[in-house]
Design an enzyme around this catalytic site. Structure first.
Site, PDB file in Angstrom:
ATOM      1  N   PHE A   1      54.334  27.487 -17.206  1.00 20.87           N
ATOM      2  CA  PHE A   1      54.046  26.173 -17.775  1.00 20.87           C
ATOM      3  C   PHE A   1      55.241  25.230 -17.555  1.00 20.87           C
ATOM      4  O   PHE A   1      56.216  25.568 -16.916  1.00 20.87           O
ATOM      5  CB  PHE A   1      53.727  26.315 -19.272  1.00 20.87           C
ATOM      6  CG  PHE A   1      52.250  26.520 -19.555  1.00 20.87           C
ATOM      7  CD1 PHE A   1      51.375  26.997 -18.591  1.00 20.87           C
ATOM      8  CD2 PHE A   1      51.724  26.228 -20.826  1.00 20.87           C
ATOM      9  CE1 PHE A   1      50.021  27.177 -18.863  1.00 20.87           C
ATOM     10  CE2 PHE A   1      50.374  26.396 -21.105  1.00 20.87           C
ATOM     11  CZ  PHE A   1      49.527  26.867 -20.130  1.00 20.87           C
TER      12      PHE A   1
ATOM     13  N   ASN B   1      49.279  18.919 -12.452  1.00 24.47           N
ATOM     14  CA  ASN B   1      49.512  18.111 -13.650  1.00 24.47           C
ATOM     15  C   ASN B   1      51.001  17.838 -13.817  1.00 24.47           C
ATOM     16  O   ASN B   1      51.614  17.327 -12.868  1.00 24.47           O
ATOM     17  CB  ASN B   1      48.761  18.607 -14.897  1.00 24.47           C
ATOM     18  CG  ASN B   1      48.982  20.023 -15.334  1.00 24.47           C
ATOM     19  OD1 ASN B   1      48.560  20.937 -14.664  1.00 24.47           O
ATOM     20  ND2 ASN B   1      49.595  20.226 -16.476  1.00 24.47           N
ATOM     21  N   ASP B   2      51.605  18.111 -14.950  1.00 22.40           N
ATOM     22  CA  ASP B   2      52.938  17.595 -15.286  1.00 22.40           C
ATOM     23  C   ASP B   2      54.035  17.720 -14.213  1.00 22.40           C
ATOM     24  O   ASP B   2      54.147  18.763 -13.568  1.00 22.40           O
ATOM     25  CB  ASP B   2      53.516  18.355 -16.489  1.00 22.40           C
ATOM     26  CG  ASP B   2      52.531  18.574 -17.591  1.00 22.40           C
ATOM     27  OD1 ASP B   2      51.408  18.063 -17.509  1.00 22.40           O
ATOM     28  OD2 ASP B   2      52.892  19.256 -18.568  1.00 22.40           O
TER      29      ASP B   2
ATOM     30  N   GLU C   1      53.807  17.397 -26.762  1.00 24.18           N
ATOM     31  CA  GLU C   1      54.094  18.172 -25.555  1.00 24.18           C
ATOM     32  C   GLU C   1      55.229  17.495 -24.783  1.00 24.18           C
ATOM     33  O   GLU C   1      55.539  16.324 -25.009  1.00 24.18           O
ATOM     34  CB  GLU C   1      52.855  18.241 -24.646  1.00 24.18           C
ATOM     35  CG  GLU C   1      51.640  18.891 -25.294  1.00 24.18           C
ATOM     36  CD  GLU C   1      50.444  19.017 -24.362  1.00 24.18           C
ATOM     37  OE1 GLU C   1      49.858  20.105 -24.330  1.00 24.18           O
ATOM     38  OE2 GLU C   1      50.081  18.045 -23.688  1.00 24.18           O
TER      39      GLU C   1
ATOM     40  N   TRP D   1      44.300  13.746 -19.821  1.00 24.32           N
ATOM     41  CA  TRP D   1      43.530  14.975 -20.069  1.00 24.32           C
ATOM     42  C   TRP D   1      42.087  14.679 -20.448  1.00 24.32           C
ATOM     43  O   TRP D   1      41.232  15.568 -20.371  1.00 24.32           O
ATOM     44  CB  TRP D   1      44.205  15.827 -21.152  1.00 24.32           C
ATOM     45  CG  TRP D   1      45.333  16.655 -20.623  1.00 24.32           C
ATOM     46  CD1 TRP D   1      46.643  16.586 -20.978  1.00 24.32           C
ATOM     47  CD2 TRP D   1      45.244  17.695 -19.631  1.00 24.32           C
ATOM     48  NE1 TRP D   1      47.387  17.502 -20.271  1.00 24.32           N
ATOM     49  CE2 TRP D   1      46.562  18.201 -19.438  1.00 24.32           C
ATOM     50  CE3 TRP D   1      44.206  18.234 -18.881  1.00 24.32           C
ATOM     51  CZ2 TRP D   1      46.830  19.224 -18.534  1.00 24.32           C
ATOM     52  CZ3 TRP D   1      44.496  19.263 -17.971  1.00 24.32           C
ATOM     53  CH2 TRP D   1      45.786  19.743 -17.807  1.00 24.32           C
TER      54      TRP D   1
ATOM     55  N   TRP E   1      44.974  21.269  -7.417  1.00 26.37           N
ATOM     56  CA  TRP E   1      45.258  20.693  -8.738  1.00 26.37           C
ATOM     57  C   TRP E   1      46.748  20.530  -9.057  1.00 26.37           C
ATOM     58  O   TRP E   1      47.535  21.466  -8.878  1.00 26.37           O
ATOM     59  CB  TRP E   1      44.638  21.584  -9.827  1.00 26.37           C
ATOM     60  CG  TRP E   1      45.092  21.205 -11.205  1.00 26.37           C
ATOM     61  CD1 TRP E   1      46.128  21.751 -11.904  1.00 26.37           C
ATOM     62  CD2 TRP E   1      44.533  20.186 -12.041  1.00 26.37           C
ATOM     63  NE1 TRP E   1      46.253  21.127 -13.125  1.00 26.37           N
ATOM     64  CE2 TRP E   1      45.287  20.171 -13.241  1.00 26.37           C
ATOM     65  CE3 TRP E   1      43.475  19.283 -11.895  1.00 26.37           C
ATOM     66  CZ2 TRP E   1      45.011  19.288 -14.280  1.00 26.37           C
ATOM     67  CZ3 TRP E   1      43.191  18.409 -12.934  1.00 26.37           C
ATOM     68  CH2 TRP E   1      43.962  18.423 -14.115  1.00 26.37           C
TER      69      TRP E   1
ATOM     70  N   TRP F   1      42.407  22.802 -13.369  1.00 28.76           N
ATOM     71  CA  TRP F   1      43.512  23.533 -13.978  1.00 28.76           C
ATOM     72  C   TRP F   1      43.236  25.038 -13.941  1.00 28.76           C
ATOM     73  O   TRP F   1      42.089  25.472 -14.104  1.00 28.76           O
ATOM     74  CB  TRP F   1      43.676  23.048 -15.424  1.00 28.76           C
ATOM     75  CG  TRP F   1      44.920  23.535 -16.095  1.00 28.76           C
ATOM     76  CD1 TRP F   1      46.128  22.922 -16.092  1.00 28.76           C
ATOM     77  CD2 TRP F   1      45.070  24.733 -16.873  1.00 28.76           C
ATOM     78  NE1 TRP F   1      47.039  23.658 -16.821  1.00 28.76           N
ATOM     79  CE2 TRP F   1      46.412  24.780 -17.307  1.00 28.76           C
ATOM     80  CE3 TRP F   1      44.222  25.782 -17.240  1.00 28.76           C
ATOM     81  CZ2 TRP F   1      46.916  25.811 -18.096  1.00 28.76           C
ATOM     82  CZ3 TRP F   1      44.719  26.819 -18.012  1.00 28.76           C
ATOM     83  CH2 TRP F   1      46.060  26.820 -18.441  1.00 28.76           C
TER      84      TRP F   1
ATOM     85  N   ARG G   1      56.373  25.037 -26.405  1.00 28.98           N
ATOM     86  CA  ARG G   1      56.527  24.947 -24.952  1.00 28.98           C
ATOM     87  C   ARG G   1      57.264  23.699 -24.456  1.00 28.98           C
ATOM     88  O   ARG G   1      57.621  22.825 -25.204  1.00 28.98           O
ATOM     89  CB  ARG G   1      55.150  25.011 -24.292  1.00 28.98           C
ATOM     90  CG  ARG G   1      54.175  23.940 -24.748  1.00 28.98           C
ATOM     91  CD  ARG G   1      52.872  24.073 -23.959  1.00 28.98           C
ATOM     92  NE  ARG G   1      51.902  23.087 -24.389  1.00 28.98           N
ATOM     93  CZ  ARG G   1      50.964  23.318 -25.293  1.00 28.98           C
ATOM     94  NH1 ARG G   1      50.864  24.503 -25.871  1.00 28.98           N
ATOM     95  NH2 ARG G   1      50.125  22.358 -25.636  1.00 28.98           N
ATOM     96  N   ASP G   2      57.412  23.673 -23.136  1.00 26.81           N
ATOM     97  CA  ASP G   2      57.926  22.538 -22.360  1.00 26.81           C
ATOM     98  C   ASP G   2      59.404  22.239 -22.641  1.00 26.81           C
ATOM     99  O   ASP G   2      59.764  21.111 -22.997  1.00 26.81           O
ATOM    100  CB  ASP G   2      57.065  21.280 -22.601  1.00 26.81           C
ATOM    101  CG  ASP G   2      55.582  21.552 -22.446  1.00 26.81           C
ATOM    102  OD1 ASP G   2      55.237  22.531 -21.759  1.00 26.81           O
ATOM    103  OD2 ASP G   2      54.768  20.791 -23.002  1.00 26.81           O
TER     104      ASP G   2
HETATM  105  C1  FRU Z   1      50.910  19.000 -20.712  1.00 33.67           C
HETATM  106  C2  FRU Z   1      50.734  20.503 -20.751  1.00 33.67           C
HETATM  107  C3  FRU Z   1      52.014  21.171 -21.183  1.00 33.67           C
HETATM  108  C4  FRU Z   1      51.898  22.541 -20.589  1.00 33.67           C
HETATM  109  C5  FRU Z   1      51.203  22.250 -19.283  1.00 33.67           C
HETATM  110  C6  FRU Z   1      50.262  23.333 -18.830  1.00 33.67           C
HETATM  111  O1  FRU Z   1      50.073  18.349 -19.843  1.00 33.67           O
HETATM  112  O2  FRU Z   1      49.655  20.849 -21.593  1.00 33.67           O
HETATM  113  O3  FRU Z   1      52.209  21.177 -22.576  1.00 33.67           O
HETATM  114  O4  FRU Z   1      53.133  23.165 -20.401  1.00 33.67           O
HETATM  115  O5  FRU Z   1      50.476  21.048 -19.470  1.00 33.67           O
HETATM  116  O6  FRU Z   1      49.803  23.070 -17.545  1.00 33.67           O
END
Ligand code: FRU
Length: 512
Positions: A105, A48-49, A232, A319, A46, A73, A180-181
């Protein structure tokens, strides 16, 4: 005699270890069904970002939200790959693992050229990553302070990272459930580091002299832009237009975007050293990509001045269905890296996004074809298409491409003149039943008012990226046909049919 035996024992162990390592490296062929051939996807499991995008000494670092143990995830790590051309990627070992403070994250990274952090050891300036620690243990307690920001540093060109022992560096004092982020950058006028991070439905700005001690500055977002989902992965940078500098604030949002689920909005304005001031009225909502599959996009830090590009890469999924797409060994890929620029349009300043020029390296054979409406042309399935149409010289109401295969599965990409919209239709594009959100038609407004409409399309085995009018209207879509799309038909509806000239490039795969 005993030593000899011991030696052979160690030799055997060494051979076993070596074989195990090579097998792990070869865990993927990048030839699996649906596997993108000129987009980055993780070796397995998996993703993602995009995270920690930073350039140093000829290498574009690409970290990413990674769960190496499953195709869905889970406890987040930072996966890692590097490239020297933004096109070909080498997979490196996982850079950051979850720890007692939580999952790792999303976040960003910078080169601390002047060692403001004091974390330098040796000859290289440290690469400092700032990311969110997300604690599942605190989350269970429901005290709302389960997210906070931490740093890690590397003194060996990003090959290994050490987590700072004073973490977290930005605690969650206000107990904001979504906090976050962090995206960090050096601010020349303040002579400080600035972080922008997402906090619920707004962003917050912090500053620091040394990447360790952070001070709250301001917030932005209440009532501005789109608020259907949580904000985000923000980004914040300057771009020039006709000699004038503007600040661009990127805000990813999930869910509630124009074509469903997650997407990316942006704001253009000024930064007075403390606050971001939006140039546009609060209700103006600007979208970077109208397709459903470009999320969490952020830009590279420390691109050399002589290059000067602002390069963004997004996660090519949504998502709304990311965890159930029908891939087996790996899940999700990234967009082609794109150059962001400000352009003046009749509606005001807008961001354009176009593929980095390095992608042209992949061009193999090319042909200029006169497409007659309805006639079918064979393609390799890894192609780039370039065409333009002078709308002043034609009364065609609708035109575009149908990509298909021998099973009759198809993906349509076109322009409707009456609606003044580009659109894609993936409702019959192959496997679509994994989510009710998937088999849909998506629209993107035409922003340019030029009479010449241009289209630049990139087709991979499970994605299409459409850059219209020099990147002013962009759409990114994924799809899962049972066989690759190996033919294209040009279509026209209404008006007088004319032949359409189109350049088609065959593209090489980036994987050996
Ligand atoms: C965006 C998100 C972020 C977070 C991450 C977790 O896709 O939800 O806000 O840091 O993915 O995997």
């Amino acid at each position: 005699m005993k030593t000899k035996r011991l030696n052979s024992f160690f030799l055997i162990v060494l051979i076993i270890l070596l074989v195990a390592c090579t097998t792990e490296k070869k865990q993927t062929s990048y030839n699996e069904k649906y596997r993108p051939q000129f987009h980055f996807s993780p070796p397995g499991n998996w993703m993602n970002d995009p995270n920690g995008l930073v350039y140093y000494k000829g290498e574009y670092h690409f970290f990413y939200q990674y769960y190496p143990d499953s195709t869905v995830w889970g406890p987040m790590h930072w996966g890692h790959a590097v490239s020297n051309d933004l096109v070909h990627w080498d997979n490196l070992p996982v850079a950051l693992y979850p720890d007692s403070l939580g999952y790792i994250f999303s976040g960003s990274a910078v080169i601390d050229w002047n060692n403001t952090s004091g974390l330098k050891q040796g000859n290289e300036p440290p690469i400092v990553a700032i990311f969110t620690h997300h604690s599942p243990t605190i989350l269970e307690k429901k005290t709302n302070d389960h997210e906070y920001q931490s740093i890690a540093f590397s003194n060996d060109k990003g090959r290994t990272f050490i987590k700072y022992d004073g973490n977290p560096v930005i605690p969650n004092k206000l107990k904001e459930a979504d906090f976050r982020d962090p995206k960090v950058s050096w601010n020349d006028s303040l002579e400080k580091w600035v972080v922008v991070l997402a906090a619920g439905q707004k962003v917050e700005f912090f500053s620091s002299p040394d990447l360790k001690n952070w001070e709250y500055m301001s917030e932005f977002g209440t009532g501005a832009g789109a608020h259907e989902g949580v904000w985000e992965c923000p980004d914040f940078f300057k771009l020039k237009i006709q000699g004038e500098e503007k600040w661009v604030l990127i805000v990813n949002m999930n869910p509630g975007c124009p074509n469903g689920g997650s997407g990316t909005q942006y704001f253009i304005g000024q930064f007075n050293g403390k606050e971001f001031i939006n140039d546009n009225p609060k209700e103006t909502t600007l979208w970077l990509d109208y397709g459903p599959d470009n999320y969490a996009g952020v830009t590279w830090s420390d691109i050399p001045k002589e290059d000067g590009r602002r390069i963004l890469i997004g996660w090519m999924s949504n998502w709304a269905y990311a965890q159930v797409t029908p891939t087996a060994e790996w899940r999700s890929s990234n967009t082609i890296p794109r150059v962001l620029e400000l352009k003046s349009t009749p509606a005001g300043l807008r961001l354009s996004a176009n593929p980095v020029k390095e992608i042209e390296k992949l061009r193999a054979a090319s042909s200029v074809i006169k497409l007659t409406a309805g006639s079918e042309v064979k393609i390799t399935g890894l192609n780039e298409f370039e065409m333009s149409k002078n709308l002043a010289e034609t009364d065609t109401e609708e035109f575009g491409f149908i990509f298909s295969n021998s099973k009759g599965e198809q993906l349509i990409a076109g322009y409707n003149r009456q609606l003044n919209q580009f659109y894609t239709d993936r409702s019959k594009s192959g496997k679509t039943d994994f989510s009710p959100e998937f088999a849909k038609i998506h629209y993107a407004p035409r922003i340019s008012q030029d009479s010449v409409l241009s289209l630049n399309l990139f087709l991979d085995h499970s994605s299409i990226e459409i850059f219209a009018d020099g990147g002013l209207s962009v759409m990114t879509e994924i799809f899962f046909p049972s066989e690759i799309f190996d033919r294209v038909t040009f279509f026209q509806k209404g008006g007088t049919a004319v032949n359409q000239e189109c350049t088609i490039y065959d593209l090489n795969s980036i994987w050996p």
